[in-house]
Scaffold this motif. Structure first.
Motif, PDB file in Angstrom:
ATOM      1  N   ALA A  76     -12.988  54.924 -50.346  1.00  0.00           N
ATOM      2  CA  ALA A  76     -12.830  55.308 -51.744  1.00  0.00           C
ATOM      3  C   ALA A  76     -12.767  56.831 -51.853  1.00  0.00           C
ATOM      4  CB  ALA A  76     -13.981  54.756 -52.570  1.00  0.00           C
ATOM      5  N   THR A  77     -13.657  57.512 -51.105  1.00  0.00           N
ATOM      6  CA  THR A  77     -13.668  58.980 -51.150  1.00  0.00           C
ATOM      7  C   THR A  77     -12.336  59.527 -50.646  1.00  0.00           C
ATOM      8  OG1 THR A  77     -15.948  58.695 -50.480  1.00  0.00           O
ATOM      9  CG2 THR A  77     -15.119  60.953 -50.578  1.00  0.00           C
ATOM     10  N   ALA A 120      -6.413  58.105 -41.550  1.00  0.00           N
ATOM     11  CA  ALA A 120      -7.791  57.602 -41.541  1.00  0.00           C
ATOM     12  C   ALA A 120      -7.906  56.370 -42.436  1.00  0.00           C
ATOM     13  CB  ALA A 120      -8.745  58.693 -42.013  1.00  0.00           C
ATOM     14  N   VAL A 121      -7.319  56.461 -43.626  1.00  0.00           N
ATOM     15  CA  VAL A 121      -7.409  55.345 -44.565  1.00  0.00           C
ATOM     16  C   VAL A 121      -6.748  54.092 -43.990  1.00  0.00           C
ATOM     17  CG1 VAL A 121      -6.465  54.495 -46.748  1.00  0.00           C
ATOM     18  CG2 VAL A 121      -7.649  56.675 -46.686  1.00  0.00           C
ATOM     19  N   LEU A 142      -8.894  52.644 -41.032  1.00  0.00           N
ATOM     20  CA  LEU A 142     -10.160  52.054 -41.485  1.00  0.00           C
ATOM     21  C   LEU A 142      -9.911  50.797 -42.317  1.00  0.00           C
ATOM     22  CD1 LEU A 142     -12.378  55.077 -42.499  1.00  0.00           C
ATOM     23  CD2 LEU A 142     -12.796  53.391 -40.721  1.00  0.00           C
ATOM     24  N   ALA A 143      -8.923  50.887 -43.221  1.00  0.00           N
ATOM     25  CA  ALA A 143      -8.668  49.752 -44.118  1.00  0.00           C
ATOM     26  C   ALA A 143      -8.197  48.544 -43.305  1.00  0.00           C
ATOM     27  CB  ALA A 143      -7.631  50.134 -45.169  1.00  0.00           C
ATOM     28  N   ASP A 144      -7.299  48.788 -42.336  1.00  0.00           N
ATOM     29  CA  ASP A 144      -6.825  47.692 -41.488  1.00  0.00           C
ATOM     30  C   ASP A 144      -7.976  46.980 -40.802  1.00  0.00           C
ATOM     31  OD1 ASP A 144      -4.228  47.851 -41.991  1.00  0.00           O
ATOM     32  OD2 ASP A 144      -3.601  48.645 -40.043  1.00  0.00           O
ATOM     33  N   ARG A 145      -8.822  47.780 -40.188  1.00  0.00           N
ATOM     34  CA  ARG A 145      -9.918  47.176 -39.422  1.00  0.00           C
ATOM     35  C   ARG A 145     -10.861  46.410 -40.346  1.00  0.00           C
ATOM     36  NH1 ARG A 145      -8.083  50.477 -36.067  1.00  0.00           N
ATOM     37  NH2 ARG A 145      -8.600  50.513 -33.857  1.00  0.00           N
ATOM     38  N   MET A 146     -11.167  47.047 -41.479  1.00  0.00           N
ATOM     39  CA  MET A 146     -12.112  46.396 -42.385  1.00  0.00           C
ATOM     40  C   MET A 146     -11.531  45.077 -42.910  1.00  0.00           C
ATOM     41  SD  MET A 146     -13.947  47.913 -45.743  1.00  0.00           S
ATOM     42  CE  MET A 146     -12.536  47.825 -46.782  1.00  0.00           C
ATOM     43  N   PHE A 191      -7.296  49.073 -50.563  1.00  0.00           N
ATOM     44  CA  PHE A 191      -7.881  50.269 -49.969  1.00  0.00           C
ATOM     45  C   PHE A 191      -6.832  51.182 -49.347  1.00  0.00           C
ATOM     46  CE2 PHE A 191     -11.768  47.841 -50.339  1.00  0.00           C
ATOM     47  CZ  PHE A 191     -12.580  48.820 -50.869  1.00  0.00           C
ATOM     48  N   ARG A 192      -5.672  50.610 -48.987  1.00  0.00           N
ATOM     49  CA  ARG A 192      -4.689  51.462 -48.344  1.00  0.00           C
ATOM     50  C   ARG A 192      -3.818  52.171 -49.373  1.00  0.00           C
ATOM     51  NH1 ARG A 192      -1.698  49.160 -43.145  1.00  0.00           N
ATOM     52  NH2 ARG A 192      -0.231  48.403 -44.672  1.00  0.00           N
TER      53      ARG A 192
END
Ligand SMILES: Nc1ncnc2c1ncn2[C@@H]1O[C@H](COP(=O)(O)OP(=O)(O)OP(=O)(O)O)[C@@H](O)[C@H]1O
Ligand SMILES: [Mg+2]
Length: 596
Positions: A25-26, A84-85, A88-92, A143-144
């Motif tokens: 989100a940040t 980064a987004v 991270l979003a993919d993995r999450m 998120f992406r």
């Protein structure tokens, strides 16, 4: 409103990953900021250039360099944040998709038979796969891409008001138009999309039902009619899907039109303001940039929201299954029974299936450890239902069932079911090896123990004649074995489980007389030393029971040993007599044991 609550729950599933989500989100807020900075910088550069005639060359270069340096920094950090987004979003999303499937599966396996009886298993599979996929794509897209859009709309749009409120208002108007159109269409299409999903689930359920009965379909040459039934549902899906698609096509036309109008309006308003000296060329260029950016993002967001509408029913179904609760809850503080001695008491038991008529009334009996009780009576009399209560597949509506003096509701389900073994008429086998099927009875059994159980169950000989012996695959529901072979495997499995209480529900009724005789031997080995309940239509099989309970219309109408009951000349004697006359001509060469 429901829509919002549903997606609140979708996001709440990520609670375990809340730190990753917070990081994302940040990063998204930063990205949104950077996105808006680019048009601002662009406008500034234009302003520097348009004032070039009033400044020295060096001043222009100095300002331009400062702006370009800032711009490069912004661009680079933008790339970093995007990478980064994405990662991270993919993995999450992947991790949580698998986790949610796992918890769904675990939950569904534990749901009571009452639940499974009412729902096709193909449907449960579809709900799991579609639900988890929908969750995945929402998490990922949110998120992406789209979190930054929402952040931009909510936080940064007011900032444009501060820059130039007249032009800012135009952009705000654009967002409002998009939001209103989308909300309206969501309202129009929500119900229809729910119907679509319902038909999709029906499609999966129907297909699975036919596929798992493919032998019946083929032998009754029902292929065409089954296919037609499937086709009918396909048509229903389309009938409900097309209006929804039309609405969303309208949305895309309207939003496109709104975008074009906004761009033109900014241009006209900008020109007027510039002529009045209320806006610089750079500001107009910046706002054009904002408008383009916003339109691009908003169109993406509308597509995202429309997808949410399409996926909402699938997700709602997923949650519905997750919310299904067991009808036989474990009491807090339920005791875990060790190995029971096997005393079973039915104390004035009454039962009705939910919403149905009374099936059992005033059923009362006592089985001391190691004794054999037989339950006989016409079909539908309630024998299997009584035994379902003993396994606590259901709870009685009156009276109680106890094992070793404990009300079943006071002991843990795990320990109850560990103490009760069942052999059904249809021995249910997994599509795994013979060995794996046997290990279901006792996972830690050694090969020696397996073979001993199989010898007792008269199964060892046929197993070693199989192509791969104990490692032979048995096919779906044991299709590659004969009925008698399946049954002897089921008995071996029960022997391995070694429960103090045993239920044989029509365990031999599917077998021919010769196989039955062999299986009877196996059963005798299985019954030794256990409290056994035999349900049988063939009365010859219950001859040796310590007590016979005769069921009629959900009540016990007679009880006693075989000989006493026959002498009494009541219902049981009548049943024996009808069976003898009915089977006499067929079994002339082989007298029924009951007649001996
Ligand atoms: N899951 C269920 N939901 C609703 N009613 C049920 C269910 N299972 C059984 N019944 C009803 O309960 C009654 C008793 O059924 P039950 O299976 O106990 O009979 P049974 O004595 O075992 O018969 P059979 O000898 O044919 O096996 C029947 O009228 C049946 O229709
Ligand atoms: Mg039955």
């Amino acid at each position: 409103m429901d829509f919002i609550r549903l997606y609140g729950r979708v996001l709440k599933l990520l609670w375990k990953d809340r730190w990753v989500a917070a990081g994302l989100a940040t990063a998204n807020i930063a990205l949104a900021g950077l996105l808006f900075l680019e048009p601002v910088l662009f406008g500034r550069v234009v302003d520097v250039l348009s004032h070039a005639s009033t400044s020295t060359r060096d001043q222009v270069w100095e300002r331009a360099f400062a702006l370009l340096a800032l711009w490069s920094a912004v661009g680079l950090s933008g790339i970093g944040a995007t990478v980064a987004v994405s990662l991270l979003a993919d993995r999450m999303a992947h991790r949580n998709r698998l986790l949610s499937m796992h918890s769904y599966y675990e939950h569904v396996l534990a749901l009571p038979l009452s639940f499974h009886g009412d729902i096709q298993s193909g449907r449960l599979m579809k709900v799991m796969l579609v639900g988890a996929d929908n969750l995945f794509s929402i998490w990922l897209a949110f998120f992406r891409d789209h979190l930054s859009t929402f952040v931009a709309a909510l936080v940064l749009l007011p900032l444009t008001l501060a820059m130039n409120w007249r032009l800012g208002l135009l952009l705000l108007g654009l967002v409002v138009v998009f939001a209103v159109i989308t909300a309206f269409v969501i309202r129009q299409t929500e119900t229809a999309q729910g119907k679509v999903e319902m038909f999709q689930s029906r499609l999966a359920g129907t297909a699975q039902d036919a596929l798992s009965n493919v032998i019946v379909v083929q032998s009754f040459t029902r292929m065409a009619s089954e296919a037609r039934m499937f086709g009918d549902i396909v048509r229903q899906v389309m009938d409900h899907q097309f209006p929804v698609l039309n609405w969303w096509a309208v949305v895309s036309v309207l939003t496109r039109a709104a975008s074009t109008l906004t761009v033109i309006s900014i241009f006209i308003l900008g020109t007027l303001l510039h002529l009045d000296g209320k806006a610089t060329v750079g500001e107009i260029v910046s706002f054009m940039g904002f408008a383009m950016l916003l339109i691009n993002k908003l169109e993406g967001a509308v597509a995202f929201v429309s997808r949410l509408v399409f996926q909402a029913p699938g997700i709602a179904e997923f949650f519905e299954v997750l919310d299904a609760r067991t009808s036989v809850p474990e009491r807090p503080g339920a005791v875990s029974l060790g190995r029971a001695s096997g005393q079973v008491v039915f104390d004035k038991v009454a039962f009705a299936y939910p919403g149905g008529p009374r099936i059992l009334s005033d059923v009362e009996f006592r089985a001391e450890p190691g004794r054999t009780l037989a339950l006989v009576g016409q079909t539908g009399a309630g024998k299997s239902t009584a035994m379902a209560l003993l396994q606590r597949l259901w709870d009685p509506v009156g009276g109680r069932v106890t094992l070793d003096g404990h009300d079943l509701r006071d002991i843990t389900l795990e320990s109850l079911r560990r103490n009760v073994g069942v052999v059904f008429q249809e021995s249910m086998l997994f599509n795994r090896t013979i060995k794996d099927n046997l290990l279901v009875g006792r996972p830690d059994a050694t090969q020696d123990e397996l073979e001993r159980a199989c010898r007792m169950a008269e199964a060892h000989d046929f197993i070693i004649r199989q192509p791969k012996g104990y490692d032979t695959l048995v096919g779906e529901r044991g299709a590659s074995l004969s009925g008698g072979q399946r049954q002897r495997l089921a008995i071996a499995r029960a022997l391995l489980k070694d429960p103090p209480v045993l239920i044989l529900d029509e365990a031999t009724s599917a077998l021919d007389a010769a196989t039955e005789a062999r299986v009877q031997k196996a059963l005798a080995a299985l019954m030794a030393g256990r409290t056994t309940f035999i349900i049988a239509h063939r009365l010859s099989t219950v001859r040796d029971a310590d007590e016979i309970l005769v069921f009629e219309g959900g009540r016990i109408v007679e009880r006693g040993s075989f000989d006493t009951l026959v002498q009494q000349g009541g219902r049981f004697a009548e049943l024996v007599k009808t069976q003898l006359t009915a089977s006499a001509p067929l079994t002339a060469a082989q007298p029924v044991k009951a007649a001996e």
